[in-house]
Every structure is written in C-alpha cells, then in structure tokens.
Design a protein around this motif. Sequence first.
Motif, PDB file in Angstrom:
ATOM      1  N   SER A 239       0.838  -1.203   0.000  1.00  0.00           N
ATOM      2  CA  SER A 239       0.000   0.000   0.000  1.00  0.00           C
ATOM      3  C   SER A 239       0.875   1.255   0.000  1.00  0.00           C
ATOM      4  O   SER A 239       1.741   1.424   0.872  1.00  0.00           O
ATOM      5  N   HIS A 268      -4.596   3.631  -4.556  1.00  0.00           N
ATOM      6  CA  HIS A 268      -5.721   4.116  -3.749  1.00  0.00           C
ATOM      7  C   HIS A 268      -6.200   5.443  -4.353  1.00  0.00           C
ATOM      8  O   HIS A 268      -5.572   6.487  -4.144  1.00  0.00           O
ATOM      9  N   GLU A 291     -11.083   8.472   3.509  1.00  0.00           N
ATOM     10  CA  GLU A 291     -10.010   7.645   2.947  1.00  0.00           C
ATOM     11  C   GLU A 291      -9.379   6.742   3.999  1.00  0.00           C
ATOM     12  O   GLU A 291      -8.813   5.700   3.679  1.00  0.00           O
ATOM     13  N   ARG A 295      -9.098   2.978   2.361  1.00  0.00           N
ATOM     14  CA  ARG A 295      -7.835   2.321   2.013  1.00  0.00           C
ATOM     15  C   ARG A 295      -7.789   0.864   2.488  1.00  0.00           C
ATOM     16  O   ARG A 295      -7.488  -0.041   1.694  1.00  0.00           O
ATOM     17  N   THR A 333      -2.369   2.024   6.970  1.00  0.00           N
ATOM     18  CA  THR A 333      -3.338   1.073   6.423  1.00  0.00           C
ATOM     19  C   THR A 333      -2.980  -0.360   6.814  1.00  0.00           C
ATOM     20  O   THR A 333      -3.848  -1.155   7.199  1.00  0.00           O
TER      21      THR A 333
END
Length: 504
Positions: A239, A268, A291, A295, A333
Amino acid sequence: MIHFFDRCIDGVRAAALASLLSLSLAGSVAAIERLEIELPLLDVNVSLKLKGARTTAELIEANPDLQELDQAGDGSVSRLLAQFLTAPLPERTSSVLEQSVGHPLLEQALLAASDLVKVKGLPADTSGRVLSDALQAAYRDGEPNLLGLLRRVPGESLTIDFQALAYYAKRLQANQDDARALVKQGTATAAAPKSLAESGSEGWTRSEIRFSVSHRPEPLDITVLTPQRTSNGKLVVISHGLWDEPSSFEGWGRLLAANGYTVFLPDHPGSDAKQQKQLFDGASAPPSSEELRFRPLDVSALLDGVEAGTLLKGQQIAIDAVAVVGHSWGATTALQLGGLQTTSRKLKTRCQDPRDPDRNLSWVLQCSWLSGADQGSLADPRVKAAIAVSPPMRLLFDESSGPSLQAKVLLVSGTKDWVVPSDPEAVVPLKGGKPLANGHRLVLASGGSHFNLWAPADQKESPILGPMILAWINQQLAVPSPYTFSGGGWGNTTVPLVDVTGQL
C-alpha cells in the motif's frame, strides 16, 4: 544581514504565504500595511512599510532604511525583495487554495503556521477563506505575488517570528534523539548477500488490471507481479502513501515476486498521485477523512476477489495467510488491517496545541482524520503479517489494542525522517506495548529518511529494505527459505538496519 536574508529568503516567503491562511474574514478592515520580520538570535527586527507599493522599487522608495541598505549592498536588497515579495506565485496556487478552504488538512497546516506568523488586528481563523479571496483578487488585479497578496489581506501588520522557527527545529531534533541513541547502542544486522539484494532484477512478470469495488465509484488500478519460477502460493499487498503511487514501491514487489510471492500494488484513488494532480489543477479537494476507511477496504476487497476466484483465477493462493506492506499512510493502512484499533480520543485532545512537544509534520495528516477515526478499526483476519514503514500512528491508534493484533508487525522508522520522526511515531508507541513478547519488532534505519527507504521501479540500486521485508514475511507466513528475520543477513551497508526491540 543581507547574507542571512539570502539564505533564509525561501523559508520566509513560504512561511509568510502559509501563515496568511490563519486570517479571518473581517469585512472592510484595511489591508496589511507593514511586514515585520523578527530575528531574535541576531537581535534584529526588520520592518517594511507596504502601503501603496506594487513593485520592489516602490517598496524600497517607501522605506528609507532599505534605500541605504540597497545602495550599500550594490542592489542586493532589491534582488532579495524581488525574490521574496514580487516573484510570481505558482499559477495553480489560487485554485489549490480554493479547493482546500475549510479542509482539516489545511486547518492543521494553518494551526502550525499561526505560531510562526502573527497578524495584528484580526483574530485567527483556520478556514483559509480570507487568503483565498485575497489571492484571487491579487491574480485578478495583475499582482500574482506575495506583495500583491499582502496588499489585499485585512489587518494592520504581519510579523514573522523566527524564534518560533528555531523552536520547531529544536523540537524535531528532540523527536529523533531517542532513536539515534538506540541505534548507537545497538548492532546493525549483517548486510544481505548480493544475490538476495539483487534478486528482484529478474524472475517476475508484471501486469496491470482494473478491479471494481463496492465502496468506491471508480475501479482500482492494480499492478500485479507474479513469479516466473515456482510460486509459494502466498500473496503480499503493498500500500502506497499519501499522493504516491504503486511504482514507488515496485522494487519491493519485484524482489518478493522473484522469491515466489504474488504481489498486488493497488492504487488508492482518493489519495494517490493522480488525486494530488487533480488538487493542483483545482479540480479536487484534499483527501477526505473517509479515505482512512476506504484504504483498508481496498485491500480487503482485493482479498475477497482472490477468495471468490475473480482475481488470480486458476492460481492456488493461500488467502488465509496474507502479508501487507505499507509506507507512510500505506503503513497506517497495514496496521489497521493487522488489527490495531483506531480512536478519536487523542486526536480530540492534542490536535489543537501547536506547542505539543511530540507534534510533528505527520500530525497535519493524522489530525485531518478526526471525523473518521472512530470508523477506522478494520482488521482483516486474513492478514497475518504486516510491515509498516514510517507510519503516522501516534494520535490515531489505541495503544491498549496492541495485544489483540492478529498480524505480527515489523515497524520500520528512519532516524532522519523529519516527516514522521522516530521517537513520537515509533519508539514511544512501542515502548509500553511489550512488542518483543508479542512477536512484533522495531527496526531503525540509521540515516533513513521518509524518502530514501522506498523502492521506485526505475531505481538502479537494490531496495534497502527489500531483503528485510522478504525475511519477515518468510518467517511469519512459515515459507521454507534460508532467509528469515531471526536468521539475520537482511541488513544494508549504506543504511544500517538495527533491531532495537530488545532495548525498549
């Protein structure tokens, strides 16, 4: 003094622009007439009369002291003021600001700036509305520079206090002291063999796919790396951070794929590089607090797709034991997916204090998550290993939830990271959590910054953290391999990697 200004001019200009955002709307209040710059270390205060001046020449003419200084310096003052006050602002400044008015990210930036710059005659307001209006007026009237902006902002005078800037620098130093001491006391892990460090140069296949998810209107773009040789049946998701993209971490993915892993690098869309471009084009506001939830949902949706056979069709993937790797916001995340619980408690109590001793640049982002923090606990039981590189985490997570993590976490922080400094964002959060007893680790990268630990696709050097990431995942997912975290041999000669967990 001219030499001092020459070195500081960019910082002063940026500070003045950022700090003007803390002004409030005040109807027909007169525009700022005087700019004062305080340099307490030199025992010097500089005061500039701004009223009526549209150019550098007019500004010098309105300030007799500057005339003498400019003559003595053979025009140096004129050149400096031209760079500071009358150099054109970036064309997109106005549209970016207009999109950001009232956004939590902007409000936190302005809170920090308000300690550096004071405006006499107006109460503080962090919405940014007055600055946006003044900047649009400056562009409209053909004065798209800092001087034109100042001439249209209500107030009496603006003071830039470099004593506050010195305080910020000292605080940043203090926020890295413990980590540097730990590195000095510890022992760097032996460097990875060249064959391992460079193994990502080949042995993988790259593809790009799109995948629709229920929580976003647009599909996810995913870079997929698969091993050319025998697959070990394990999946890793990487990520990216704020305003970044998968290609910045493809070096990690290539090394993992070359060693048997299938790797997803999702984009993302609400906080990626394309979103940043939209912001700069005036077409989008900064990322919303939503967000923070979207995510990890992106990653879980990919795992759902693999489990349902929609993604990686025909491949044998052990979806019940997945690893997630993340950098910066992507690291946050990874921690969410690994089982750390989010909370708004600390965000509510600490975000409004610009003099908090632990405050750092990452708090601008963390504090923007306030409205979504209580909806961010999104553990995915399929995630059994997590690697968090430079995660903003101090304010967001509930430390008491550490023992309930279902993933074994390797936290990595650079001792020269001024964006997410090691002490408040890594060392302190782990000190009271018994990480070693619970199977988690903290590795400090000596000399590592926020921007030299990643692994761009076009980088010629071997990825600094690549062997360590592979070793941690091998061990936590029980993949047979000569390379494991406890076995060592995953270090780096350029940026020494020190496991300091036992010293906490």
